[in-house]
Scaffold this motif. Structure first.
Motif, mmCIF file in Angstrom:
data_model
loop_
_atom_site.group_PDB
_atom_site.id
_atom_site.type_symbol
_atom_site.label_atom_id
_atom_site.label_comp_id
_atom_site.label_asym_id
_atom_site.label_seq_id
_atom_site.Cartn_x
_atom_site.Cartn_y
_atom_site.Cartn_z
ATOM 1 N N GLU A 1 41.548 43.556 49.112
ATOM 2 C CA GLU A 1 42.208 42.938 50.262
ATOM 3 C C GLU A 1 43.135 41.818 49.803
ATOM 4 O OE1 GLU A 1 41.060 40.558 54.404
ATOM 5 O OE2 GLU A 1 39.508 41.655 53.309
ATOM 6 N N ILE A 2 42.761 41.156 48.722
ATOM 7 C CA ILE A 2 43.546 40.037 48.210
ATOM 8 C C ILE A 2 44.637 40.513 47.260
ATOM 9 C CG2 ILE A 2 43.474 37.902 46.858
ATOM 10 C CD1 ILE A 2 40.548 37.580 47.810
ATOM 11 N N ILE A 3 44.269 41.387 46.333
ATOM 12 C CA ILE A 3 45.226 41.828 45.317
ATOM 13 C C ILE A 3 46.098 42.960 45.850
ATOM 14 C CG2 ILE A 3 45.549 42.849 43.029
ATOM 15 C CD1 ILE A 3 42.946 41.563 42.159
ATOM 16 N N GLU A 4 47.389 42.732 45.836
ATOM 17 C CA GLU A 4 48.373 43.761 46.162
ATOM 18 C C GLU A 4 49.044 44.156 44.851
ATOM 19 O OE1 GLU A 4 52.352 44.429 48.928
ATOM 20 O OE2 GLU A 4 51.143 42.601 49.168
ATOM 21 N N GLU A 5 48.780 45.366 44.410
ATOM 22 C CA GLU A 5 49.229 45.786 43.077
ATOM 23 C C GLU A 5 50.747 45.664 42.930
ATOM 24 O OE1 GLU A 5 46.368 47.950 40.455
ATOM 25 O OE2 GLU A 5 47.337 49.524 41.617
ATOM 26 N N GLY A 6 51.127 45.056 41.823
ATOM 27 C CA GLY A 6 52.538 44.868 41.543
ATOM 28 C C GLY A 6 53.159 43.697 42.271
ATOM 29 N N VAL A 7 52.381 43.005 43.097
ATOM 30 C CA VAL A 7 52.875 41.816 43.808
ATOM 31 C C VAL A 7 52.192 40.562 43.269
ATOM 32 C CG1 VAL A 7 53.100 40.645 46.034
ATOM 33 C CG2 VAL A 7 53.437 43.130 45.877
ATOM 34 N N ASN A 8 50.856 40.547 43.323
ATOM 35 C CA ASN A 8 50.125 39.379 42.815
ATOM 36 C C ASN A 8 49.068 39.752 41.778
ATOM 37 O OD1 ASN A 8 48.418 40.630 44.644
ATOM 38 N ND2 ASN A 8 47.618 38.717 45.493
ATOM 39 N N GLY A 9 49.122 40.984 41.289
ATOM 40 C CA GLY A 9 48.176 41.391 40.265
ATOM 41 C C GLY A 9 47.978 42.889 40.202
ATOM 42 N N PHE A 10 46.912 43.276 39.492
ATOM 43 C CA PHE A 10 46.519 44.679 39.369
ATOM 44 C C PHE A 10 44.996 44.754 39.383
ATOM 45 C CE2 PHE A 10 50.629 44.606 37.074
ATOM 46 C CZ PHE A 10 51.301 45.586 37.795
ATOM 47 N N TYR A 11 44.464 45.930 39.704
ATOM 48 C CA TYR A 11 43.019 46.109 39.617
ATOM 49 C C TYR A 11 42.682 47.488 39.069
ATOM 50 C CZ TYR A 11 43.799 48.095 44.318
ATOM 51 O OH TYR A 11 44.267 48.810 45.402
ATOM 52 N N ALA A 12 41.438 47.611 38.583
ATOM 53 C CA ALA A 12 40.927 48.853 38.032
ATOM 54 C C ALA A 12 39.534 49.093 38.592
ATOM 55 C CB ALA A 12 40.871 48.764 36.503
ATOM 56 N N PRO A 13 39.063 50.348 38.621
ATOM 57 C CA PRO A 13 37.706 50.622 39.113
ATOM 58 C C PRO A 13 36.662 49.852 38.306
ATOM 59 C CG PRO A 13 38.950 52.669 38.896
ATOM 60 C CD PRO A 13 39.767 51.595 38.238
ATOM 61 N N PHE A 14 35.595 49.444 38.991
ATOM 62 C CA PHE A 14 34.555 48.667 38.319
ATOM 63 C C PHE A 14 34.018 49.407 37.094
ATOM 64 C CE2 PHE A 14 30.081 47.776 37.525
ATOM 65 C CZ PHE A 14 30.191 46.442 37.173
#
Length: 201
Positions: free
Chosen positions: A140-153
Motif C-alpha cells: 500500500e505504501i510502496i509504489e514500484e518505480g515511484v518510491n521503491g520496489f518490492y519482492a515476494p517474502f
C-alpha cells in the motif's frame, strides 16, 4: 461498507528538523549505503537481510539501527557469512532521521507488518525503499518505480536484484517527498478525521 481506513500520520516538520542535525561521518560515502531501522526481533527477519547482502557486490554496506533480542545472533550470523566488515550495528538511536537523510536506500525484510511508519518517514526524506511484500501495508505504501520496489517474502536473490535496480534507477526524490506529504502528513490525516466525524469542513 461502513469501514473507513485512515492511515497513520507523520509529523513532517519534526522529521525534517531532526534529519538536518549534524550528519558528518554518518556513512562512508565511498560505499553504497543501505539502511535498516527497526527493532531486532524475530519477525523482522534481519537474518534474511544479511543473507541477501551476501548476494550484492562488496561496495554495498548495510547499517542496522535498532536493538532487540536477535542482536547477538545477527552479529554472529554476519561473522559466519563473512560479511561482518560490510555490516554496522548502530544500536538504538534517538535520532534515526540523520541516517535516513544520508542513506542511499532503505531496506526491510520483515515477515509481517501493520502499516510501518518508518516507511513514511524514509519517504518524506526522499529515501526510496526496497522491501519484501509481506503481510500488511507494505504494498500500500510502496509504489514500484515511484518510491521503491518490492519482492515476494523470502526471495533474497530477487530482493538483491531489486536493490541493484533501485541503485541504477532515477527516482524523483522531490516527487517522493511531495507524495508522502500529500498522503500522510498530520495535517492531511487530521482533515480526514474531521471529515469523518464532523462532515465536510
Amino acid at each position: 461498507e461502513k469501514i473507513v481506513v485512515i492511515n497513520n500520520p507523520i509529523d513532517v516538520k519534526k522529521v525534517a528538523l531532526l534529519a538536518n542535525k549534524d550528519r558528518r561521518g554518518i556513512f562512508d560515502k565511498t560505499k553504497i549505503n543501505l539502511l535498516s531501522v527497526s527493532g531486532l526481533r524475530r519477525q523482522k527477519r534481519h537474518d534474511l537481510m544479511l543473507k541477501m547482502l551476501v548476494l550484492l557486490p562488496k561496495e554495498y554496506h548495510l547499517t542496522i539501527v535498532g536493538r532487540g533480542e536477535m542482536e547477538e545472533g545477527l552479529k554472529a550470523l554476519s561473522k559466519s557469512l563473512n560479511i561482518e566488515e560490510r555490516v554496522t550495528f548502530k544500536g538504538q538511536q534517538s535520532n534515526p532521521y540523520v541516517y535516513m537523510k544520508e542513506a542511499d536506500l532503505f531496506v526491510h525484510t520483515s515477515q509481517r507488518e501493520g502499516f510501518p511508519n518508518v516507511f513514511l518517514e524514509a519517504n518524506v526524506l526522499g529515501l526510496p525503499i526496497v522491501a519484501f511484500s509481506c503481510m500488511g501495508g507494505i504494498t500500500e505504501i510502496i509504489e514500484e518505480g515511484v518510491n521503491g520496489f518490492y519482492a515476494p517474502f523470502g526471495e533474497c536473490e530477487l530482493l538483491a536484484q531489486k536493490i541493484e535496480k533501485a541503485m541504477s534507477f532515477s527516482f524523483d526524490k522531490d516527487k517522493i517527498i511531495a507524495q508522502s506529504i500529500q498522503k500522510y502528513s498530520k495535517e492531511t490525516i487530521l482533515e480526514k478525521y474531521k471529515t469523518l466525524f464532523m462532515g465536510t469542513v
